[in-house]
Design a protein around this motif. Structure first.
Motif, PDB file in Angstrom:
ATOM      1  N   LEU A   1       0.834  -1.201   0.000  1.00  0.00           N
ATOM      2  CA  LEU A   1       0.000   0.000   0.000  1.00  0.00           C
ATOM      3  C   LEU A   1       0.873   1.258   0.000  1.00  0.00           C
ATOM      4  O   LEU A   1       0.578   2.232  -0.701  1.00  0.00           O
ATOM      5  CB  LEU A   1      -0.937  -0.024   1.214  1.00  0.00           C
ATOM      6  N   ALA A   2       1.958   1.228   0.748  1.00  0.00           N
ATOM      7  CA  ALA A   2       2.897   2.352   0.743  1.00  0.00           C
ATOM      8  C   ALA A   2       3.472   2.554  -0.660  1.00  0.00           C
ATOM      9  O   ALA A   2       3.565   3.687  -1.146  1.00  0.00           O
ATOM     10  CB  ALA A   2       4.015   2.115   1.750  1.00  0.00           C
ATOM     11  N   ALA A   3       3.832   1.460  -1.319  1.00  0.00           N
ATOM     12  CA  ALA A   3       4.396   1.537  -2.674  1.00  0.00           C
ATOM     13  C   ALA A   3       3.402   2.140  -3.652  1.00  0.00           C
ATOM     14  O   ALA A   3       3.763   2.977  -4.491  1.00  0.00           O
ATOM     15  CB  ALA A   3       4.827   0.153  -3.138  1.00  0.00           C
ATOM     16  N   ALA A   4       2.151   1.738  -3.548  1.00  0.00           N
ATOM     17  CA  ALA A   4       1.120   2.282  -4.438  1.00  0.00           C
ATOM     18  C   ALA A   4       0.944   3.781  -4.202  1.00  0.00           C
ATOM     19  O   ALA A   4       0.804   4.556  -5.163  1.00  0.00           O
ATOM     20  CB  ALA A   4      -0.201   1.549  -4.222  1.00  0.00           C
ATOM     21  N   ASN A   5       0.954   4.193  -2.951  1.00  0.00           N
ATOM     22  CA  ASN A   5       0.827   5.625  -2.643  1.00  0.00           C
ATOM     23  C   ASN A   5       2.014   6.417  -3.175  1.00  0.00           C
ATOM     24  O   ASN A   5       1.843   7.467  -3.798  1.00  0.00           O
ATOM     25  CB  ASN A   5       0.714   5.838  -1.128  1.00  0.00           C
ATOM     26  N   MET A   6       3.216   5.912  -2.945  1.00  0.00           N
ATOM     27  CA  MET A   6       4.412   6.631  -3.404  1.00  0.00           C
ATOM     28  C   MET A   6       4.498   6.666  -4.922  1.00  0.00           C
ATOM     29  O   MET A   6       4.984   7.644  -5.493  1.00  0.00           O
ATOM     30  CB  MET A   6       5.667   6.005  -2.807  1.00  0.00           C
ATOM     31  N   ALA A   7       3.994   5.623  -5.575  1.00  0.00           N
ATOM     32  CA  ALA A   7       4.039   5.580  -7.043  1.00  0.00           C
ATOM     33  C   ALA A   7       3.246   6.722  -7.663  1.00  0.00           C
ATOM     34  O   ALA A   7       3.553   7.160  -8.782  1.00  0.00           O
ATOM     35  CB  ALA A   7       3.520   4.234  -7.539  1.00  0.00           C
ATOM     36  N   LEU A   8       2.251   7.222  -6.949  1.00  0.00           N
ATOM     37  CA  LEU A   8       1.487   8.367  -7.452  1.00  0.00           C
ATOM     38  C   LEU A   8       2.365   9.602  -7.609  1.00  0.00           C
ATOM     39  O   LEU A   8       2.074  10.476  -8.426  1.00  0.00           O
ATOM     40  CB  LEU A   8       0.317   8.686  -6.512  1.00  0.00           C
ATOM     41  N   LEU A   9       3.432   9.677  -6.830  1.00  0.00           N
ATOM     42  CA  LEU A   9       4.329  10.829  -6.869  1.00  0.00           C
ATOM     43  C   LEU A   9       5.446  10.680  -7.892  1.00  0.00           C
ATOM     44  O   LEU A   9       6.132  11.648  -8.202  1.00  0.00           O
ATOM     45  CB  LEU A   9       4.947  11.054  -5.485  1.00  0.00           C
TER      46      LEU A   9
END
Length: 156
Positions: free
Chosen positions: A131-139
């Motif tokens: 979930l952290a990876a998915a959130n950071m991928a937005l950036l």
């Protein structure tokens, strides 16, 4: 960011998370590669990671834009100029460099307090590295090797 620093105000689990994560081997290099190479704000990147890891929250691009807008002026007018001065004096005056590093860290803590307040998130179970990876991928549109390395360091 210095993992040995404490939040003098307490009460910001996001700051505590950031200090713990940034203190892991290799994390600063990944974050700085994304900051210097891609223009990613490290504090916003860490917020996205914290939301996924500790708050079990999938962020939308709009949510990230909203919290980013709450700190954009502070970052632009305070944090970035302090960083530029700190980097400028590094090779010329070690004592001034250390003082500037401490001031920059305090400015980043204030930015993180504002991100924490704007995000309205609280820690809860169920989060994790995916979930952290998915959130950071937005950036980081299109991905980046430094982001991939950071995700690995969050999982371990």
């Amino acid at each position: 960011m210095d993992a040995g620093s404490a939040n003098p105000l307490g009460g910001n689990p996001f700051w505590d998370f950031s200090l713990a994560v940034y203190g892991r081997p290799g994390v600063p290099a990944c974050c700085l590669a994304l900051q210097d190479g891609r223009g990613i704000d490290v504090n916003l990147l860490l917020f996205a990671a914290w939301a996924g890891m500790d708050c079990a929250t999938a962020l939308s691009a709009e949510a990230l834009e909203r919290v980013d807008s709450a700190v954009a002026a502070w970052r632009r007018e305070v944090v970035q100029p302090l960083r530029a001065v700190r980097r400028r004096v590094k090779a010329e005056d070690e004592a001034l460099y250390r003082r500037m590093k401490a001031v920059e860290l305090e400015a980043e803590r204030i930015q993180q307090d504002r991100l924490f307040a704007a995000g309205g998130l609280v820690p809860r179970p169920g989060g994790g590295p995916a979930l952290a990876a998915a959130n950071m991928a937005l950036l980081v549109p299109g991905g980046d090797p430094a982001l991939a390395a950071l995700v690995q360091k969050l999982g371990g």
